[in-house]
Design a protein around this motif. Structure first.
Motif, PDB file in Angstrom:
ATOM      1  N   ALA A 193       0.615  -1.052  -0.126  1.00 58.92           N
ATOM      2  CA  ALA A 193       0.157   0.039  -0.008  1.00 58.92           C
ATOM      3  C   ALA A 193       0.934   1.290   0.152  1.00 58.92           C
ATOM      4  O   ALA A 193       0.663   2.199  -0.451  1.00 58.92           O
ATOM      5  CB  ALA A 193      -1.026  -0.069   1.260  1.00 58.92           C
ATOM      6  N   GLY A 194       2.018   1.334   0.631  1.00 58.72           N
ATOM      7  CA  GLY A 194       2.890   2.235   0.735  1.00 58.72           C
ATOM      8  C   GLY A 194       3.348   2.764  -0.725  1.00 58.72           C
ATOM      9  O   GLY A 194       3.609   3.806  -1.025  1.00 58.72           O
ATOM     10  N   GLY A 195       3.734   1.511  -1.487  1.00 64.36           N
ATOM     11  CA  GLY A 195       4.129   1.570  -2.678  1.00 64.36           C
ATOM     12  C   GLY A 195       3.430   2.326  -3.743  1.00 64.36           C
ATOM     13  O   GLY A 195       3.616   3.043  -4.491  1.00 64.36           O
ATOM     14  N   SER A 196       2.042   1.764  -3.555  1.00 65.97           N
ATOM     15  CA  SER A 196       0.955   2.366  -4.384  1.00 65.97           C
ATOM     16  C   SER A 196       0.940   3.923  -4.034  1.00 65.97           C
ATOM     17  O   SER A 196       0.577   4.429  -5.065  1.00 65.97           O
ATOM     18  CB  SER A 196      -0.351   1.410  -4.090  1.00 65.97           C
ATOM     19  N   LEU A 197       0.790   4.120  -2.763  1.00 61.21           N
ATOM     20  CA  LEU A 197       0.624   5.585  -2.426  1.00 61.21           C
ATOM     21  C   LEU A 197       1.627   6.403  -3.123  1.00 61.21           C
ATOM     22  O   LEU A 197       1.454   7.300  -3.675  1.00 61.21           O
ATOM     23  CB  LEU A 197       0.655   5.667  -0.952  1.00 61.21           C
ATOM     24  N   MET A 198       2.893   5.849  -2.927  1.00 57.59           N
ATOM     25  CA  MET A 198       3.931   6.618  -3.689  1.00 57.59           C
ATOM     26  C   MET A 198       3.970   6.749  -5.040  1.00 57.59           C
ATOM     27  O   MET A 198       4.000   7.846  -5.880  1.00 57.59           O
ATOM     28  CB  MET A 198       5.500   5.900  -3.284  1.00 57.59           C
ATOM     29  N   LYS A 199       3.215   5.530  -5.660  1.00 61.77           N
ATOM     30  CA  LYS A 199       3.359   5.886  -7.179  1.00 61.77           C
ATOM     31  C   LYS A 199       2.305   6.723  -7.578  1.00 61.77           C
ATOM     32  O   LYS A 199       2.408   7.506  -8.570  1.00 61.77           O
ATOM     33  CB  LYS A 199       2.886   4.400  -7.521  1.00 61.77           C
ATOM     34  N   ALA A 200       1.255   6.954  -6.698  1.00 63.13           N
ATOM     35  CA  ALA A 200       0.160   7.838  -7.212  1.00 63.13           C
ATOM     36  C   ALA A 200       0.600   9.280  -7.035  1.00 63.13           C
ATOM     37  O   ALA A 200       0.270  10.016  -7.719  1.00 63.13           O
ATOM     38  CB  ALA A 200      -1.224   7.545  -6.433  1.00 63.13           C
ATOM     39  N   GLY A 201       1.130   9.505  -5.959  1.00 65.28           N
ATOM     40  CA  GLY A 201       1.295  11.132  -5.422  1.00 65.28           C
ATOM     41  C   GLY A 201       2.834  11.417  -5.176  1.00 65.28           C
ATOM     42  O   GLY A 201       3.060  12.660  -5.031  1.00 65.28           O
ATOM     43  N   GLY A 202       3.771  10.714  -5.549  1.00 61.60           N
ATOM     44  CA  GLY A 202       5.237  10.768  -5.216  1.00 61.60           C
ATOM     45  C   GLY A 202       5.474  11.371  -3.994  1.00 61.60           C
ATOM     46  O   GLY A 202       4.703  11.104  -2.995  1.00 61.60           O
ATOM     47  N   LEU A 203       6.649  12.363  -3.971  1.00 61.82           N
ATOM     48  CA  LEU A 203       6.934  12.725  -2.638  1.00 61.82           C
ATOM     49  C   LEU A 203       6.018  13.569  -1.971  1.00 61.82           C
ATOM     50  O   LEU A 203       5.923  13.752  -0.726  1.00 61.82           O
ATOM     51  CB  LEU A 203       8.310  13.230  -2.644  1.00 61.82           C
ATOM     52  N   ALA A 204       5.133  14.376  -2.876  1.00 62.65           N
ATOM     53  CA  ALA A 204       4.561  15.259  -2.158  1.00 62.65           C
ATOM     54  C   ALA A 204       3.262  14.554  -1.419  1.00 62.65           C
ATOM     55  O   ALA A 204       2.790  15.523  -0.534  1.00 62.65           O
ATOM     56  CB  ALA A 204       3.562  15.976  -3.414  1.00 62.65           C
ATOM     57  N   VAL A 205       2.922  13.296  -1.637  1.00 61.28           N
ATOM     58  CA  VAL A 205       1.961  12.924  -0.619  1.00 61.28           C
ATOM     59  C   VAL A 205       2.497  12.654   0.756  1.00 61.28           C
ATOM     60  O   VAL A 205       1.914  12.816   1.737  1.00 61.28           O
ATOM     61  CB  VAL A 205       1.455  11.436  -1.186  1.00 61.28           C
ATOM     62  N   LEU A 206       3.996  12.307   0.952  1.00 55.32           N
ATOM     63  CA  LEU A 206       4.493  12.534   2.157  1.00 55.32           C
ATOM     64  C   LEU A 206       4.451  13.563   2.868  1.00 55.32           C
ATOM     65  O   LEU A 206       4.309  13.835   3.874  1.00 55.32           O
ATOM     66  CB  LEU A 206       5.851  11.762   2.008  1.00 55.32           C
ATOM     67  N   ALA A 207       4.899  14.712   2.289  1.00 55.17           N
ATOM     68  CA  ALA A 207       4.841  16.073   2.747  1.00 55.17           C
ATOM     69  C   ALA A 207       3.318  16.527   3.173  1.00 55.17           C
ATOM     70  O   ALA A 207       3.298  16.834   4.329  1.00 55.17           O
ATOM     71  CB  ALA A 207       5.507  16.938   1.780  1.00 55.17           C
ATOM     72  N   SER A 208       2.291  15.884   2.586  1.00 60.25           N
ATOM     73  CA  SER A 208       0.898  16.482   2.732  1.00 60.25           C
ATOM     74  C   SER A 208       0.625  15.649   4.171  1.00 60.25           C
ATOM     75  O   SER A 208      -0.282  16.332   4.815  1.00 60.25           O
ATOM     76  CB  SER A 208       0.113  16.060   1.592  1.00 60.25           C
ATOM     77  N   VAL A 209       0.942  14.605   4.275  1.00 60.17           N
ATOM     78  CA  VAL A 209       0.645  13.704   5.293  1.00 60.17           C
ATOM     79  C   VAL A 209       1.234  14.252   6.513  1.00 60.17           C
ATOM     80  O   VAL A 209       0.476  14.386   7.573  1.00 60.17           O
ATOM     81  CB  VAL A 209       0.960  12.106   4.976  1.00 60.17           C
ATOM     82  N   ALA A 210       2.375  14.559   6.456  1.00 59.14           N
ATOM     83  CA  ALA A 210       3.184  15.262   7.588  1.00 59.14           C
ATOM     84  C   ALA A 210       2.691  16.604   8.034  1.00 59.14           C
ATOM     85  O   ALA A 210       2.493  16.784   9.103  1.00 59.14           O
ATOM     86  CB  ALA A 210       4.695  15.192   7.338  1.00 59.14           C
ATOM     87  N   PHE A 211       2.303  17.202   6.881  1.00 57.40           N
ATOM     88  CA  PHE A 211       1.634  18.581   7.256  1.00 57.40           C
ATOM     89  C   PHE A 211       0.365  18.771   7.881  1.00 57.40           C
ATOM     90  O   PHE A 211       0.285  19.276   9.006  1.00 57.40           O
ATOM     91  CB  PHE A 211       1.746  19.384   5.925  1.00 57.40           C
ATOM     92  N   LYS A 212      -0.479  17.834   7.440  1.00 58.57           N
ATOM     93  CA  LYS A 212      -1.802  17.323   7.934  1.00 58.57           C
ATOM     94  C   LYS A 212      -1.774  17.056   9.424  1.00 58.57           C
ATOM     95  O   LYS A 212      -2.194  17.657  10.202  1.00 58.57           O
ATOM     96  CB  LYS A 212      -2.537  16.484   7.452  1.00 58.57           C
TER      97      LYS A 212
END
Length: 252
Positions: free
Chosen positions: A71-90
């Motif tokens: 699931a983590g790999g799928s999440l990265m494939k969809a959103g790239g590094l921006a999704v990590l930043a968004s999760v941390a920001f929220k």
């Protein structure tokens, strides 16, 4: 180093000429729905849907096949590094507002943290001028190695695939060097310059590990938290956001 090329090398299927996901700064819009591909859902972006999304990519080999890591790999494939930043920001926002962990839904996740928030990847540089994205890649690979599943033949296999990527020598050397190093929470803990960056690196590590269901993975994350001096209540928010978004991906 070219961060966009490195990400594409990690996330594209080996030998697949199609560009999938979002690389090189072009990010989807509209919260988690945008990150995961809009109204059509995450699987609609990729021919074959969720089942074949991470299959064959270098990232899928690094993260392994357990459900949480897939699931983590799928999440990265969809959103790239921006999704990590968004999760941390929220999570960081909710922590500062003293909300309970998990109070916000994944749908409220921003597609990109705003400028000046401390979570904008384009604004964050280390002392050599490298983007924070490079540090996030380092954190993910180190965390993925924490349970030993990348030792021996699997590591050799990944290094051979890195050599076949359409990358220049500097970018290949960067990835080969990361794969040759053991998991090292102390080295990752030295990378962040702010608490916001530390939160992003923890999210990257948590996504790479998944549910942390081995003693080695738990020890790695505990050491990372201690060395980066992350408050436990902030960690609870980060864990909750990672889990919620990963679940949303898995059920899309």
């Amino acid at each position: 180093m070219n961060l966009g090329n490195i990400l594409e090398g990690l996330m594209r299927g080996q030998g697949d000429p199609r560009r999938q996901g979002s690389f090189g700064g072009q990010q989807p819009q509209g919260g988690l729905g945008g990150i995961l591909g809009g109204a059509g859902g995450f699987g609609s972006q990729i021919p074959g849907g969720m089942g074949g999304l991470a299959a064959g990519s270098l990232l899928s080999l690094i993260l392994g096949s357990r459900a949480g890591r897939s699931a983590g790999g799928s999440l990265m494939k969809a959103g790239g590094l921006a999704v990590l930043a968004s999760v941390a920001f929220k999570a960081y926002q909710d922590w500062q507002a003293k909300q309970a962990p998990g109070a916000g839904s994944p749908a409220s996740l921003p597609s990109q943290p705003p400028a000046g928030s401390g979570f904008s990847l384009e604004e964050e540089k280390d002392k050599e001028g490298n983007e924070l994205g490079i540090a996030l890649v380092q954190a993910m690979i180190s965390a993925a190695k924490s349970d030993g599943h990348l030792d021996g033949q699997e590591s050799i296999r990944i290094q051979e695939q890195i050599q076949q990527l359409n990358l220049d020598n500097e970018d290949k050397g960067f990835l080969l060097d990361l794969m040759a190093k053991p998991a090292d929470a102390a080295a990752i803990a030295r990378l962040p310059k702010t608490k916001e960056q530390a939160a992003e690196l923890y999210v990257a590590s948590r996504v790479a590990i998944g549910e942390a269901d081995t003693p080695e993975e738990k020890a790695y994350l505990d050491r990372l938290v201690a060395l980066m001096d992350l408050p436990q209540d902030l960690v609870a928010h980060l864990d909750s956001q990672v889990r919620a978004v990963r679940t949303a991906v898995a059920t899309s």
